[in-house]
Design an enzyme around this catalytic site. Structure first.
Site, PDB file in Angstrom:
ATOM      1  CE1 TYR A  34      -4.370  -2.126   5.436  1.00 37.13           C
ATOM      2  CE2 TYR A  34      -3.407   0.010   4.886  1.00 37.13           C
ATOM      3  CZ  TYR A  34      -3.996  -1.179   4.484  1.00 37.13           C
ATOM      4  OH  TYR A  34      -4.200  -1.432   3.149  1.00 37.13           O
TER       5      TYR A  34
ATOM      6  CB  SER B 176      -0.855  -0.018   1.275  1.00 37.84           C
ATOM      7  OG  SER B 176      -1.520   1.203   1.468  1.00 37.84           O
TER       8      SER B 176
HETATM    9  P1  NDP Z   1     -11.839  -5.449   0.033  1.00 32.14           P
HETATM   10  O1  NDP Z   1     -12.298  -5.311   1.436  1.00 32.14           O
HETATM   11  O2  NDP Z   1     -12.791  -5.083  -1.059  1.00 32.14           O
HETATM   12  O3  NDP Z   1     -11.286  -6.913  -0.240  1.00 32.14           O
HETATM   13  C1  NDP Z   1     -10.587  -7.631   0.745  1.00 32.14           C
HETATM   14  C2  NDP Z   1     -10.604  -9.094   0.385  1.00 32.14           C
HETATM   15  O4  NDP Z   1      -9.871  -9.814   1.387  1.00 32.14           O
HETATM   16  C3  NDP Z   1     -12.012  -9.684   0.348  1.00 32.14           C
HETATM   17  O5  NDP Z   1     -12.147 -10.449  -0.811  1.00 32.14           O
HETATM   18  C4  NDP Z   1     -12.065 -10.565   1.584  1.00 32.14           C
HETATM   19  O6  NDP Z   1     -12.865 -11.722   1.320  1.00 32.14           O
HETATM   20  C5  NDP Z   1     -10.615 -10.962   1.736  1.00 32.14           C
HETATM   21  N1  NDP Z   1     -10.289 -11.424   3.070  1.00 32.14           N
HETATM   22  C6  NDP Z   1     -10.341 -10.751   4.247  1.00 32.14           C
HETATM   23  N2  NDP Z   1     -10.014 -11.570   5.268  1.00 32.14           N
HETATM   24  C7  NDP Z   1      -9.740 -12.784   4.714  1.00 32.14           C
HETATM   25  C8  NDP Z   1      -9.346 -14.037   5.250  1.00 32.14           C
HETATM   26  N3  NDP Z   1      -9.164 -14.223   6.562  1.00 32.14           N
HETATM   27  N4  NDP Z   1      -9.161 -15.068   4.387  1.00 32.14           N
HETATM   28  C9  NDP Z   1      -9.352 -14.908   3.070  1.00 32.14           C
HETATM   29  N5  NDP Z   1      -9.717 -13.735   2.502  1.00 32.14           N
HETATM   30  C10 NDP Z   1      -9.911 -12.694   3.327  1.00 32.14           C
HETATM   31  O7  NDP Z   1     -10.518  -4.542  -0.050  1.00 32.14           O
HETATM   32  P2  NDP Z   1      -9.449  -4.270  -1.233  1.00 32.14           P
HETATM   33  O8  NDP Z   1      -9.834  -4.927  -2.479  1.00 32.14           O
HETATM   34  O9  NDP Z   1      -9.200  -2.821  -1.233  1.00 32.14           O
HETATM   35  O10 NDP Z   1      -8.154  -4.955  -0.583  1.00 32.14           O
HETATM   36  C11 NDP Z   1      -7.279  -5.813  -1.291  1.00 32.14           C
HETATM   37  C12 NDP Z   1      -5.856  -5.538  -0.853  1.00 32.14           C
HETATM   38  O11 NDP Z   1      -5.442  -4.268  -1.310  1.00 32.14           O
HETATM   39  C13 NDP Z   1      -5.649  -5.530   0.676  1.00 32.14           C
HETATM   40  O12 NDP Z   1      -4.461  -6.203   0.996  1.00 32.14           O
HETATM   41  C14 NDP Z   1      -5.520  -4.047   0.985  1.00 32.14           C
HETATM   42  O13 NDP Z   1      -4.792  -3.817   2.156  1.00 32.14           O
HETATM   43  C15 NDP Z   1      -4.797  -3.553  -0.266  1.00 32.14           C
HETATM   44  N6  NDP Z   1      -4.903  -2.106  -0.509  1.00 32.14           N
HETATM   45  C16 NDP Z   1      -6.117  -1.541  -0.764  1.00 32.14           C
HETATM   46  C17 NDP Z   1      -6.227  -0.171  -0.942  1.00 32.14           C
HETATM   47  C18 NDP Z   1      -7.551   0.500  -1.164  1.00 32.14           C
HETATM   48  O14 NDP Z   1      -7.630   1.739  -1.055  1.00 32.14           O
HETATM   49  N7  NDP Z   1      -8.610  -0.234  -1.503  1.00 32.14           N
HETATM   50  C19 NDP Z   1      -5.040   0.697  -0.925  1.00 32.14           C
HETATM   51  C20 NDP Z   1      -3.821  -0.015  -0.656  1.00 32.14           C
HETATM   52  C21 NDP Z   1      -3.765  -1.368  -0.467  1.00 32.14           C
HETATM   53  P3  NDP Z   1     -13.845 -12.468   2.352  1.00 32.14           P
HETATM   54  O15 NDP Z   1     -14.344 -11.427   3.315  1.00 32.14           O
HETATM   55  O16 NDP Z   1     -14.903 -13.035   1.469  1.00 32.14           O
HETATM   56  O17 NDP Z   1     -12.986 -13.528   2.978  1.00 32.14           O
END
Ligand code: NDP
Length: 244
Positions: free
Chosen positions: A155, A142
């Site tokens: 975070y 990030s």
């Molecule tokens: P979302 O919340 O839309 O997606 C997060 C995903 O992680 C979901 O599909 C969720 O699926 C999954 N997840 C969470 N916990 C678990 C678990 N224990 N096991 C398996 N899957 C899990 O957020 P983003 O798409 O934004 O996030 C994706 C990545 O990008 C993250 O690592 C985030 O830190 C990073 N990021 C995002 C930014 C943003 O502004 N959006 C900026 C910088 C980095 P489910 O709940 O179905 O398990």
């Protein structure tokens, strides 16, 4: 031959946001994608949509905090498609709060998903890739892996950790490509894990300039599509309108 050469790509956290967009974009470019997350009904709907477009897709329930679950997921990907070319360690949570709120459960959750989850992906994927003699990890850090902001200390610590782990992995393996993707604010469900009301309000304002998750997916496709002797080590991308 497809743009992505039929590569087998396993994506954690594929049920929403960046993971979902990555699955759609990579499948359109000819990758065979394997989707993992806890919300399997979302994965089923996404897999059906990808198949309807002619894509090649499988999905499986996955909890990245459990090493056995990640091992089963990557073994499934390899079994279904005969190999494993890329692991996108994307699953993440972001329950922001000031340190003084002492939300220990949320700190631990971030450590478990954002750090241990990535390590579990490496532990399960690396032996498969070493046997193949090639492979690629794409780890989601990030802009919070480059700077620290109030309410985001833990975070950011998890995202600095992703950078450190990825850099070590890259240096230790001349046959494995390692890519860090460091997005700025991107439209997704990420802020939904915030329970602190002050952090929620600040994030709602901060996220107004969010870019679409497709932008991150295109960067991931680029890193995969480069030839095997080229390691795209990190891509930082953010909204043009954002100072952070
Ligand atoms: P979302 O919340 O839309 O997606 C997060 C995903 O992680 C979901 O599909 C969720 O699926 C999954 N997840 C969470 N916990 C678990 C678990 N224990 N096991 C398996 N899957 C899990 O957020 P983003 O798409 O934004 O996030 C994706 C990545 O990008 C993250 O690592 C985030 O830190 C990073 N990021 C995002 C930014 C943003 O502004 N959006 C900026 C910088 C980095 P489910 O709940 O179905 O398990």
């Amino acid at each position: 031959m497809s743009e992505l050469d039929n590569k087998v790509v396993a994506i954690t956290g594929a049920s929403s946001g960046i993971g979902e967009a990555t699955a759609r974009v990579l499948a359109r470019k000819g990758a065979r994608v394997v989707l993992g997350a806890r919300r399997t009904e979302r994965l089923a709907a996404l897999a059906a949509a990808i198949e309807a477009e002619g894509g090649n897709v499988r999905y499986m329930a996955l909890d990245v905090t459990e090493a056995n679950s990640v091992a089963a997921f990557l073994a499934f990907a390899q079994k279904e498609f005969g190999r494993l070319d890329v692991v996108v360690n994307n699953a993440g949570v972001m329950p922001l709060s000031p340190l003084a709120a002492l939300k220990l459960d949320e700190w631990n959750r971030m450590i478990d998903v954002n750090i241990r989850g990535v390590l579990h992906g490496i532990a399960a994927g690396l032996p498969i890739m070493k046997r193949q003699g090639s492979g690629q990890f794409i780890n989601l850090s990030s802009i919070g892996g480059h700077a620290v902001y109030p309410t985001a200390a833990v975070y950011c610590a998890t995202k600095y950790a992703v950078l450190a782990i990825s850099e070590g992995l890259r240096q230790e393996h001349s046959d494995i490509r390692v890519t860090v993707i460091s997005p700025g604010v991107t439209r997704s469900e990420l802020a939904s894990t915030i329970t602190d009301t002050g952090a929620q309000a600040a994030m709602a304002e901060f996220r107004q300039v969010a870019i679409e998750p497709d932008a991150i997916a295109r960067a991931i496709a680029f890193a995969i599509a480069e030839p095997g002797d080229v390691d795209v080590s990190e891509i930082i991308m953010r909204p043009t309108a954002s100072a952070y």
